[in-house]
Design a protein around this motif. Structure first.
Motif, PDB file in Angstrom:
ATOM      1  N   GLU A  37      49.139  33.809  42.195  1.00 16.69           N
ATOM      2  CA  GLU A  37      49.035  34.932  43.146  1.00 16.69           C
ATOM      3  C   GLU A  37      48.188  36.064  42.536  1.00 16.69           C
ATOM      4  O   GLU A  37      47.286  36.603  43.173  1.00 16.69           O
ATOM      5  CB  GLU A  37      50.452  35.430  43.472  1.00 16.69           C
ATOM      6  N   ALA A  38      48.488  36.399  41.280  1.00 12.85           N
ATOM      7  CA  ALA A  38      47.771  37.490  40.615  1.00 12.85           C
ATOM      8  C   ALA A  38      46.295  37.143  40.441  1.00 12.85           C
ATOM      9  O   ALA A  38      45.414  38.002  40.587  1.00 12.85           O
ATOM     10  CB  ALA A  38      48.411  37.786  39.254  1.00 12.85           C
ATOM     11  N   TYR A  39      46.032  35.877  40.166  1.00 14.80           N
ATOM     12  CA  TYR A  39      44.637  35.427  39.996  1.00 14.80           C
ATOM     13  C   TYR A  39      43.844  35.670  41.275  1.00 14.80           C
ATOM     14  O   TYR A  39      42.732  36.195  41.246  1.00 14.80           O
ATOM     15  CB  TYR A  39      44.646  33.943  39.622  1.00 14.80           C
ATOM     16  N   TYR A  40      44.425  35.295  42.410  1.00 21.39           N
ATOM     17  CA  TYR A  40      43.713  35.479  43.687  1.00 21.39           C
ATOM     18  C   TYR A  40      43.560  36.966  44.031  1.00 21.39           C
ATOM     19  O   TYR A  40      42.485  37.413  44.448  1.00 21.39           O
ATOM     20  CB  TYR A  40      44.442  34.753  44.814  1.00 21.39           C
ATOM     21  N   LEU A  41      44.635  37.709  43.865  1.00 20.95           N
ATOM     22  CA  LEU A  41      44.551  39.133  44.240  1.00 20.95           C
ATOM     23  C   LEU A  41      43.581  39.874  43.318  1.00 20.95           C
ATOM     24  O   LEU A  41      42.785  40.707  43.767  1.00 20.95           O
ATOM     25  CB  LEU A  41      45.945  39.776  44.222  1.00 20.95           C
ATOM     26  N   ALA A  42      43.607  39.540  42.020  1.00 21.77           N
ATOM     27  CA  ALA A  42      42.695  40.196  41.067  1.00 21.77           C
ATOM     28  C   ALA A  42      41.246  39.848  41.393  1.00 21.77           C
ATOM     29  O   ALA A  42      40.342  40.694  41.303  1.00 21.77           O
ATOM     30  CB  ALA A  42      43.038  39.762  39.644  1.00 21.77           C
ATOM     31  N   GLN A  43      41.048  38.598  41.791  1.00 22.64           N
ATOM     32  CA  GLN A  43      39.690  38.165  42.144  1.00 22.64           C
ATOM     33  C   GLN A  43      39.182  38.959  43.359  1.00 22.64           C
ATOM     34  O   GLN A  43      38.032  39.408  43.394  1.00 22.64           O
ATOM     35  CB  GLN A  43      39.759  36.678  42.497  1.00 22.64           C
ATOM     36  N   MET A  50      48.149  41.147  37.642  1.00 21.45           N
ATOM     37  CA  MET A  50      46.867  41.386  38.342  1.00 21.45           C
ATOM     38  C   MET A  50      45.901  42.153  37.450  1.00 21.45           C
ATOM     39  O   MET A  50      44.711  41.856  37.406  1.00 21.45           O
ATOM     40  CB  MET A  50      47.094  42.191  39.623  1.00 21.45           C
ATOM     41  N   ARG A  51      46.437  43.168  36.756  1.00 19.29           N
ATOM     42  CA  ARG A  51      45.550  43.976  35.898  1.00 19.29           C
ATOM     43  C   ARG A  51      44.949  43.107  34.797  1.00 19.29           C
ATOM     44  O   ARG A  51      43.740  43.191  34.515  1.00 19.29           O
ATOM     45  CB  ARG A  51      46.332  45.147  35.296  1.00 19.29           C
ATOM     46  N   ALA A  52      45.770  42.247  34.188  1.00 21.40           N
ATOM     47  CA  ALA A  52      45.260  41.384  33.109  1.00 21.40           C
ATOM     48  C   ALA A  52      44.221  40.405  33.653  1.00 21.40           C
ATOM     49  O   ALA A  52      43.165  40.187  33.045  1.00 21.40           O
ATOM     50  CB  ALA A  52      46.424  40.636  32.456  1.00 21.40           C
ATOM     51  N   SER A  53      44.502  39.840  34.820  1.00 22.63           N
ATOM     52  CA  SER A  53      43.572  38.875  35.394  1.00 22.63           C
ATOM     53  C   SER A  53      42.276  39.555  35.820  1.00 22.63           C
ATOM     54  O   SER A  53      41.182  39.009  35.646  1.00 22.63           O
ATOM     55  CB  SER A  53      44.244  38.188  36.589  1.00 22.63           C
ATOM     56  N   PHE A  54      42.408  40.764  36.365  1.00 23.15           N
ATOM     57  CA  PHE A  54      41.227  41.540  36.764  1.00 23.15           C
ATOM     58  C   PHE A  54      40.337  41.783  35.552  1.00 23.15           C
ATOM     59  O   PHE A  54      39.115  41.594  35.588  1.00 23.15           O
ATOM     60  CB  PHE A  54      41.676  42.864  37.391  1.00 23.15           C
ATOM     61  N   GLU A  55      40.962  42.204  34.457  1.00 25.31           N
ATOM     62  CA  GLU A  55      40.199  42.519  33.245  1.00 25.31           C
ATOM     63  C   GLU A  55      39.443  41.288  32.753  1.00 25.31           C
ATOM     64  O   GLU A  55      38.258  41.364  32.409  1.00 25.31           O
ATOM     65  CB  GLU A  55      41.163  43.018  32.163  1.00 25.31           C
ATOM     66  N   LYS A  56      40.139  40.157  32.802  1.00 30.42           N
ATOM     67  CA  LYS A  56      39.536  38.908  32.323  1.00 30.42           C
ATOM     68  C   LYS A  56      38.370  38.492  33.237  1.00 30.42           C
ATOM     69  O   LYS A  56      37.283  38.150  32.767  1.00 30.42           O
ATOM     70  CB  LYS A  56      40.615  37.826  32.319  1.00 30.42           C
ATOM     71  N   GLN A  57      38.605  38.550  34.536  1.00 32.19           N
ATOM     72  CA  GLN A  57      37.583  38.075  35.472  1.00 32.19           C
ATOM     73  C   GLN A  57      36.390  39.036  35.527  1.00 32.19           C
ATOM     74  O   GLN A  57      35.237  38.613  35.625  1.00 32.19           O
ATOM     75  CB  GLN A  57      38.179  37.891  36.865  1.00 32.19           C
TER      76      GLN A  57
END
Ligand SMILES: Nc1ncnc2c1ncn2[C@@H]1O[C@H](COP(=O)(O)OP(=O)(O)OP(=O)(O)O)[C@@H](O)[C@H]1O
Ligand SMILES: [Zn+2]
Length: 286
Positions: free
Chosen positions: A206-212, A242-249
């Motif tokens: 879920e976090a991966y999609y929302l961060a993307q 989400m914040r971690a995934s956003f940073e990574k992406q």
């Protein structure tokens, strides 16, 4: 002077009347059934109050293009009784006052900017993750519309490598709403979102999609804050994920505010929409 507001949601309409300080004098909640029934109750409420203007935030899609012949209509909603309903026309025929007309999520974004999590900013994006995913955008203090209004829930996303679920959007299958709104959690994992434990793998996906999606919004709109609400966002463990995934992406490509101050929960909760509608009503005549 009194001002009126209608937050027209897919399940319920909230109508309210306030003074210029947003002090609510009366408020009702009306089930969203068919226009004849729901609007009769809306009229019964506003017939009792002498308002100077009304602000409407409606579920959509709606026609917000003032050059269009169907400006003020709900357009292609799956709620068939409301499809092509002239909402604004019905109001202005009954009440001889200015009516501000926008989407429920644009109203919520405006409420959050002026009175909620994004107070002091000039721009914000509001996203709700519930039965569907919707969002409203305010830039330079103004709600963004163009030919139509943004539909940020239906952007296309890259599939999570471990996600085999096909997506639930009737229009696009695996668009963001298709793979990340509340119903997708249940369909992918066989358990309702609120029953999945906080540590379930579901939240990483879920976090991966929302961060993307937030990365795309950041690249295109560059808002000062992304404010998130809706049933699924009650899973507060999603925010750090989400914040971690956003940073990574994002991989350092563009600067944003510190992520704890950038991707944040809504400040007004269920009152964001009605607050925005009242503010729009007040600004309509002041
Ligand atoms: N605490 C929770 N944790 C996870 N998912 C939740 C939670 N509460 C509600 N949901 C999910 O959110 C969805 C309902 O969204 P919400 O509560 O925002 O209401 P809604 O008004 O129907 O949504 P929408 O605004 O999209 O129409 C359902 O799919 C539900 O399973
Ligand atoms: Zn879609």
């Amino acid at each position: 002077m009194l001002y009126g507001a209608i937050e027209a949601g897919g399940t319920k309409f909230v109508c309210a009347v306030s003074d210029e300080n947003l002090d609510i004098k009366e408020r009702v909640s009306i089930p969203t059934t068919v226009p004849e029934e729901t609007m009769t109750a809306v009229f019964a409420f506003f017939d009792q109050h002498d308002v100077a203007s009304i602000g409407v935030g409606s579920f959509g899609p709606i026609d917000v293009n003032k050059k269009s012949e169907t400006y003020g209509y709900i357009t292609s909603t799956p709620k068939l009784a409301w499809a092509h309903y002239n909402f604004l026309g019905a109001l202005t025929e009954r009440y001889d006052v200015p009516v501000a007309w926008t989407t429920d999520v644009n109203a919520a974004a405006y409420g959050e900017l002026k009175k909620g999590a994004a107070v002091g900013k000039d721009s914000c994006l509001y996203i709700t993750v519930g039965t569907g995913i919707g969002g409203g955008v305010v830039i330079d203090g103004k709600i963004i519309n163009g030919y139509g209004h943004p539909e940020v829930g239906h952007i296309l996303v890259r599939k999570h490598p471990e996600d085999t679920y096909g997506g639930a959007c009737p229009y696009h299958g695996d668009c963001l709403e298709g793979v990340a709104a509340g119903p997708s959690l249940e369909q992918r994992h066989g358990i309702k979102g609120h029953e999945l434990g906080a540590k379930h793998k579901a939240w990483d996906i879920e976090a991966y999609y929302l961060a993307q999606a937030i990365m795309s919004y950041t690249l295109i709109l560059s808002p000062e804050m992304v404010v998130m609400g809706g049933g699924v966002m009650k899973q507060t463990q999603l925010f750090p994920l989400m914040r971690a995934s956003f940073e990574k992406q994002m991989n350092g490509y563009v600067a944003t505010p510190p992520l704890e101050d950038y991707i944040v929960p809504c400040g007004l909760g269920d009152n964001a929409g009605i607050t925005g509608c009242l503010l729009l009503a007040i600004e309509e005549v002041n």
